[in-house]
Design an enzyme around this catalytic site. Structure first.
Site, PDB file in Angstrom:
ATOM      1  N   TYR A   1       0.840  -1.194   0.000  1.00 29.42           N
ATOM      2  CA  TYR A   1       0.000   0.000   0.000  1.00 29.42           C
ATOM      3  C   TYR A   1       0.878   1.247   0.000  1.00 29.42           C
ATOM      4  CZ  TYR A   1      -3.760  -3.212   1.430  1.00 29.42           C
ATOM      5  OH  TYR A   1      -4.650  -4.251   1.504  1.00 29.42           O
TER       6      TYR A   1
ATOM      7  N   SER B   1      -4.715 -14.223   1.375  1.00 34.52           N
ATOM      8  CA  SER B   1      -5.641 -13.275   0.754  1.00 34.52           C
ATOM      9  C   SER B   1      -5.859 -13.651  -0.705  1.00 34.52           C
ATOM     10  CB  SER B   1      -5.094 -11.847   0.849  1.00 34.52           C
ATOM     11  OG  SER B   1      -5.953 -10.924   0.213  1.00 34.52           O
TER      12      SER B   1
ATOM     13  N   SER C   1     -13.521  -4.430   0.948  1.00 34.56           N
ATOM     14  CA  SER C   1     -14.484  -3.768   0.059  1.00 34.56           C
ATOM     15  C   SER C   1     -15.927  -4.176   0.323  1.00 34.56           C
ATOM     16  CB  SER C   1     -14.128  -4.020  -1.411  1.00 34.56           C
ATOM     17  OG  SER C   1     -14.740  -3.060  -2.248  1.00 34.56           O
TER      18      SER C   1
ATOM     19  N   ARG D   1     -13.889   8.583  -4.798  1.00 29.46           N
ATOM     20  CA  ARG D   1     -12.887   7.591  -5.202  1.00 29.46           C
ATOM     21  C   ARG D   1     -12.855   7.407  -6.718  1.00 29.46           C
ATOM     22  NH1 ARG D   1     -12.097   2.305  -1.680  1.00 29.46           N
ATOM     23  NH2 ARG D   1     -11.261   3.966  -0.379  1.00 29.46           N
TER      24      ARG D   1
ATOM     25  N   GLY E   1     -12.540   1.417   5.191  1.00 31.53           N
ATOM     26  CA  GLY E   1     -11.539   2.454   5.003  1.00 31.53           C
ATOM     27  C   GLY E   1     -12.226   3.792   5.145  1.00 31.53           C
TER      28      GLY E   1
ATOM     29  N   GLN F   1     -16.834   9.107   8.598  1.00 29.66           N
ATOM     30  CA  GLN F   1     -17.127   7.869   7.879  1.00 29.66           C
ATOM     31  C   GLN F   1     -16.918   6.660   8.784  1.00 29.66           C
ATOM     32  OE1 GLN F   1     -14.336   8.577   4.656  1.00 29.66           O
ATOM     33  NE2 GLN F   1     -16.003   8.982   3.219  1.00 29.66           N
TER      34      GLN F   1
ATOM     35  N   ASN G   1     -19.823   3.884   9.810  1.00 29.96           N
ATOM     36  CA  ASN G   1     -19.683   2.461   9.495  1.00 29.96           C
ATOM     37  C   ASN G   1     -19.729   1.564  10.724  1.00 29.96           C
ATOM     38  OD1 ASN G   1     -19.471   3.098   6.784  1.00 29.96           O
ATOM     39  ND2 ASN G   1     -17.253   2.945   6.720  1.00 29.96           N
TER      40      ASN G   1
END
Length: 336
Positions: free
Chosen positions: A54, A152, A206, A228, A285, A291, A295
């Site tokens: 990342y 993953s 996601s 985004r 995220g 945010q 969430n």
């Protein structure tokens, strides 16, 4: 904030985890990123997920600084290895023993910690013998640099082969980190049943489909400024598949369902993935602290069967379920 066991292990993690893919070190300035991490802590999130790839290692460094001063034992810090880091030399990617051993040391330095709670194979490496990879992970665990190992975007077959070797070497894979949302359900037919059988829990990424399930993208309208979908550092590329009018029209049909459940669209999306009993955590995220606050209110929400059925009816045939798509996540060769 509620906590769940990660797979069949004794490790408990917050059922909503904070991740910094596409944000820290790239889209979001460090002050804003730190504010989001602090908000996550204030909201009861204890699990933080990152990866060395990342922002080419910058995200780990930002997270390390943001968590500095916190009681380490009260946190679960996850990172990953596979994708290229550094200048992209021949051994700067993959799951070879060399890359794993060098990568864990780099991650620990950037995260300012002596160990990570979970170290994850970010993809399956077709160029390295699986025995070599699993032996390296076993040694990372025995050295105390990682407490647990996960994967993953591995297929069910890859997970089974990896778990067999891991157990022969005296440890177990405890987690899988796949993409999963109302719109992307490809893990349900193969990865989830295999994981349940072998003791792995899902840490899904996601869950809001790159923000599409918030309802802020409207069919037939330009994408919102600053969203985004306008980001040229990876955000626009990843969200593109969800911006067709057929998908956006289906997502719009979710709003009355969310309203009836007294949830925001984002909360409905996160609660939906947490309804799956094999999901240990949903990764969120954020670019703004509010945010995070929105969430995390999905924690503890149990959607009824009637709500789940209404969601399926609203989304119809835009849902992607093809189990074979997981295999497409495995690169054909080691990236450079």
């Amino acid at each position: 904030m509620q906590h769940r066991y990660l797979g069949n292990s004794g490790l408990k993690i917050s059922e909503i985890a904070y991740g910094n893919w596409l944000t820290h070190g790239s889209q979001v300035e460090e002050d804003a990123a730190t504010a989001c991490v602090r908000q996550a802590l204030d909201e009861g999130i204890t699990t933080f997920d990152t990866a060395d790839i990342y922002a080419n290692t910058k995200a780990e460094s930002v997270l390390g600084r943001a968590l500095a001063g916190q009681r380490r034992e009260s946190l679960e810090i996850f990172t990953k290895v596979y994708w290229p880091t550094g200048p992209g030399g021949p051994n700067d990617s993959g799951l070879s023993r060399k890359h794993i051993m060098e990568s864990i040391n780099g991650s620990l330095t950037r995260l300012q910690t002596d160990y990570v709670d979970l170290y994850q194979a970010h993809r399956f490496d077709v160029e390295t013998p699986l025995e070599e990879t699993m032996q390296a992970f076993a040694d990372v665990v025995r050295s105390g640099k990682a407490l647990y190992i996960g994967v993953s975007e591995w297929t069910a077959e890859q997970i089974r082969e990896g778990q067999t070797l891991a157990r022969q070497l005296g440890f177990s894979l405890i987690s899988s980190q796949p993409q999963y949302s109302m719109l992307w359900r490809v893990i349900e037919d193969e990865v989830v049943p295999t994981s349940e059988e072998l003791g792995l829990g899902q840490i899904v990424w996601s869950p809001i489909a790159q923000g599409v399930l918030t309802g802020k993208y409207k069919p037939g309208e330009p994408v919102p400024e600053g969203s985004r979908a306008t980001d040229n550092q990876g955000g626009a590329e990843n969200i593109g598949r969800w911006l067709g009018d057929d998908v956006l029209e289906a997502v719009a049909r979710l709003r009355p369902i969310a309203d009836a459940a007294d949830l925001t669209m984002a909360q409905l999306a996160v609660a939906w993935v947490l309804r799956n009993t094999n999901v240990s955590a949903a990764i969120i995220g954020a670019s703004r602290p509010e945010q995070v606050t929105d969430n995390v209110k999905a924690s503890g929400v149990l959607l009824g069967d009637d709500v789940m059925a209404a969601i399926d009816d609203a989304l119809g045939d835009v849902v992607i379920r093809d189990a074979s798509l997981t295999a497409q996540q495995t690169p054909e060769s080691r990236p450079s």
